[in-house]
Design a protein around this motif. Structure first.
Motif, mmCIF file in Angstrom:
data_model
loop_
_atom_site.group_PDB
_atom_site.id
_atom_site.type_symbol
_atom_site.label_atom_id
_atom_site.label_comp_id
_atom_site.label_asym_id
_atom_site.label_seq_id
_atom_site.Cartn_x
_atom_site.Cartn_y
_atom_site.Cartn_z
ATOM 1 N N LYS A 166 35.588 39.699 36.339
ATOM 2 C CA LYS A 166 36.387 40.250 37.425
ATOM 3 C C LYS A 166 37.867 40.321 37.037
ATOM 4 O O LYS A 166 38.524 41.336 37.258
ATOM 5 C CB LYS A 166 36.218 39.302 38.614
ATOM 6 N N LYS A 169 38.520 43.103 34.738
ATOM 7 C CA LYS A 169 38.575 44.376 35.451
ATOM 8 C C LYS A 169 39.979 44.559 36.041
ATOM 9 O O LYS A 169 40.574 45.639 35.954
ATOM 10 C CB LYS A 169 37.530 44.342 36.570
ATOM 11 N N ARG A 172 42.407 45.517 33.336
ATOM 12 C CA ARG A 172 42.321 46.933 32.951
ATOM 13 C C ARG A 172 42.914 47.822 34.032
ATOM 14 O O ARG A 172 43.562 48.829 33.734
ATOM 15 C CB ARG A 172 40.858 47.305 32.671
ATOM 16 N N MET A 184 44.613 46.429 46.012
ATOM 17 C CA MET A 184 43.239 45.919 46.064
ATOM 18 C C MET A 184 43.211 44.457 46.499
ATOM 19 O O MET A 184 42.174 43.803 46.462
ATOM 20 C CB MET A 184 42.562 46.051 44.695
ATOM 21 N N ILE A 186 44.864 42.141 44.893
ATOM 22 C CA ILE A 186 44.902 41.356 43.661
ATOM 23 C C ILE A 186 46.309 40.800 43.450
ATOM 24 O O ILE A 186 47.293 41.529 43.608
ATOM 25 C CB ILE A 186 44.489 42.236 42.464
ATOM 26 N N LEU B 91 38.497 53.113 34.631
ATOM 27 C CA LEU B 91 37.367 52.316 35.080
ATOM 28 C C LEU B 91 36.290 53.233 35.663
ATOM 29 O O LEU B 91 36.588 54.343 36.103
ATOM 30 C CB LEU B 91 37.799 51.311 36.161
ATOM 31 N N GLU B 95 33.135 50.206 39.016
ATOM 32 C CA GLU B 95 34.186 49.196 38.818
ATOM 33 C C GLU B 95 35.333 49.387 39.809
ATOM 34 O O GLU B 95 35.905 48.416 40.316
ATOM 35 C CB GLU B 95 34.718 49.261 37.376
ATOM 36 N N GLU B 98 34.165 47.943 43.003
ATOM 37 C CA GLU B 98 34.153 46.478 42.932
ATOM 38 C C GLU B 98 35.562 45.899 43.094
ATOM 39 O O GLU B 98 35.752 44.861 43.724
ATOM 40 C CB GLU B 98 33.543 46.010 41.607
ATOM 41 N N LEU B 99 36.537 46.603 42.541
ATOM 42 C CA LEU B 99 37.914 46.114 42.698
ATOM 43 C C LEU B 99 38.349 46.168 44.161
ATOM 44 O O LEU B 99 39.138 45.338 44.605
ATOM 45 C CB LEU B 99 38.874 46.938 41.838
#
Ligand SMILES: Nc1ncnc2c1ncn2[C@@H]1O[C@H](COP(=O)(O)OP(=O)(O)OP(=O)(O)O)[C@@H](O)[C@H]1O
Ligand SMILES: [Mg+2]
Lengths: 297, 234
Positions: A166, A169, A172, A184, A186, B91, B95, B98-99
């Motif tokens: 995760k 991801k 990236r 998101m 994050i 991505l 993906e 999922e983010l």
């Protein structure tokens, strides 16, 4: 030149190249996310080597514990570097970051001189790496053989993190778009910190193996390997992790072969890397595996 | 659910938002319309903490969020499809989705994924494709789907119909109503004032950084000034 000597040089080249590759990964990861050449990255080799020396010398820990511990501590040092030198400048122009990186590099080197002193220290190479074995008639120190193996294992571990987890991801995603990553939910600063940790952790592995190969540790020991690794990262295509390792292997092999085939130019060995850098920047600035560079906001 | 009070935003010397009040009640679709540069996207950016207001406050579910960082605000239950889609081109579709559910784990992820795939079957077909190679419309669906993956209480949409074929636009507005019926509250920024006002419970008209008109969607559809300025009638 005989086949044996060629084989010997091939092994040496791969071994040296894998060290460049290991250090190049850190340059490429940080560049991928921050579009920053982290000039202080090379100095983490020195930091790791000294840390390992002290863990073994003062805390008398066995190398099996000292080396991994030194790698973790260097990883944390990478986070500190980001926190102090780069994070306050997240919204500043790119050039400020670059200047901060150069400043951080000088600071680390000079701190080492002040605290430890400029006299080179011997590195306590564990005896098991001293063994010499004979393959196909060539005598090789086992350290030379371990180095590329360790590099490949670490590379595979890193690729797993980047492409299968995760947080990978998120890394990236962050390499393309900071704002969208934050949208998101994050924590971007955390993702960047983890990136610095991983790159610095690998640099430490490179630094320790470098110190075993050339067991003279001094405050500037990271400068040249750092520069070479940076060139390897550019050669491989900056921003691309696998490219960094390939660039490292090619550069290491190239350096060793130049000396093997043209002994008369061996004193210019270090210039070879810079010639490569200039050629890549002139003719293929994206390197072997890099994508076209896109500035990001 | 969401309360924006006296929001003032500056970009350097540009006074982009001049004291905006907006309130979104649970279960509603609220729309924000206005000309280019009126400050619609800036309002959304301020709500999620991407720009820091000079003054004013944003409250979400009763909590002050004005000083929180973006990821903390999002975690409280907001999903956003930002201006320009902003999918991660490197991505895959899966993906990206999922983010969107970064802070929800395991089983919930599967449920959300099923839900989004039901809303946008095209995304399921393309789940292995890199988002950068999707068509514009597909990217828009992905941005929408990604915003829904965390099962947010409030969904912020910035011009979801931009650049889409008329048929797809209709589909997008249908989807917005569907997810609203399924419980999501929606704050919708739109250029397509006609369509937006038709689906909205309540609407705000923004002009150069100020709310100049507000009222129920149907009422604004009848309004003389709105018809002139935004629905292209004379
Ligand atoms: N990063 C920025 N720097 C300076 N000015 C900005 C910035 N972002 C927006 N602005 C200005 O703020 C004002 C509001 O912009 P905003 O993007 O919120 O408009 P908008 O209503 O979303 O327009 P559109 O319908 O075109 O998307 C505009 O005048 C714009 O030029
Ligand atoms: Mg806008």
């Amino acid at each position: 030149m005989t086949g044996t000597i060629l084989f010997q040089q091939l092994i040496n080249g791969i071994s040296l190249g894998s060290l460049y590759g290991l250090v190049a990964i850190g340059y490429t990861m940080v560049y991928g996310i921050l579009r920053l050449i982290n000039f202080a990255h090379g100095d983490l080799l020195m930091f790791a080597a000294y840390t390992a020396i002290y863990l073994i010398g003062i805390f008398t820990l066995p190398w099996q514990i000292s080396f991994p511990l030194a790698m973790v501590i260097t990883g944390l040092m990478g986070i500190v570097l980001d926190r102090c030198a780069y994070r306050p400048l997240r919204d500043a122009p790119r050039i400020s970051l670059l200047i901060s990186a150069i400043g951080a590099s000088f600071l680390l080197e000079n701190l080492a001189i002040v605290i430890i002193g400029g006299i080179p220290k011997g590195f306590p190479r564990p005896p098991m790496f001293d063994h010499v074995i004979t393959i196909l008639g060539v005598r090789v120190q086992v350290l030379t053989l371990y180095t590329p193996v360790i590099t490949i294992v670490l590379l595979l571990g890193l690729l797993y993190i980047v492409y299968r987890t995760k947080v990978g991801k998120a890394m990236r995603a962050a390499s393309k778009d900071f704002e969208a990553t934050r949208l998101m939910g994050i924590n971007l600063d955390r993702v960047i910190a983890i990136t610095f940790f991983l790159g610095s952790f690998l640099a430490a592995a490179g630094g320790i193996m470098w110190a075993m190969k050339y067991p003279q540790v001094n405050p500037f020991m990271g400068v040249f390997p750092g520069l070479k690794a940076f060139i390897a990262a550019v050669l491989g295509g900056i921003g691309n992790i696998v490219g960094a390792v390939i660039g490292g292997f090619l550069l290491g092999l190239g350096e060793i072969m130049i000396v093997a085939f043209f002994p008369e130019v061996s004193q210019y060995k270090d210039a070879f890397a810079f010639v490569i850098l200039i050629l890549v920047l002139l003719f293929r600035p994206t390197g072997i595996m890099g994508e076209p560079m896109i500035d990001k906001t | 659910m969401l309360k924006v009070e006296n929001l003032q935003v500056y970009y350097g010397g540009i006074h982009a938002l001049k004291g905006i009040h907006i309130s979104v009640e649970k279960g509603q679709i609220v729309t924000l319309i206005g000309a280019n540069g009126a400050g619609k996207s800036t309002t959304l950016r301020a709500i999620v903490g991407l720009v820091r207001p000079r003054s004013g406050s944003v409250k979400f579910l009763g909590n002050e969020t004005t000083r929180l960082s973006t990821h903390q605000i999002i975690k409280q239950g907001i999903g956003i499809a930002p201006e320009g889609r902003r999918v991660f081109p490197n991505l895959t579709v899966l993906e990206n989705l999922e983010l969107g559910a970064y802070n929800t784990g395991g089983k919930d992820l599967e449920v959300s994924l099923d839900w989004v795939y039901t809303l946008f079957p095209r995304l399921k077909e393309r789940h292995k494709q890199l988002a950068g190679t999707l068509s514009g419309g597909e990217q828009q669906m992905l941005a929408l789907g990604r915003a829904l993956m965390s099962r947010p209480d409030l969904v912020l949409l910035d011009e979801p119909s931009l650049g889409l074929a008329p048929l797809i636009v209709e589909e997008v507005f249908n989807t917005i109503q569907t997810i609203n019926r399924q419980g999501a509250t929606i704050l919708l920024v739109e250029q397509n004032a006609m369509a937006a006002l038709h689906v909205a419970n309540y609407a705000y008209v923004l002009e150069t950084g100020s709310v100049t008109l507000e009222g129920p969607g149907q009422q604004l559809l009848q309004d003389e000034r709105v018809r002139k300025a935004y629905l292209g009638e004379d």
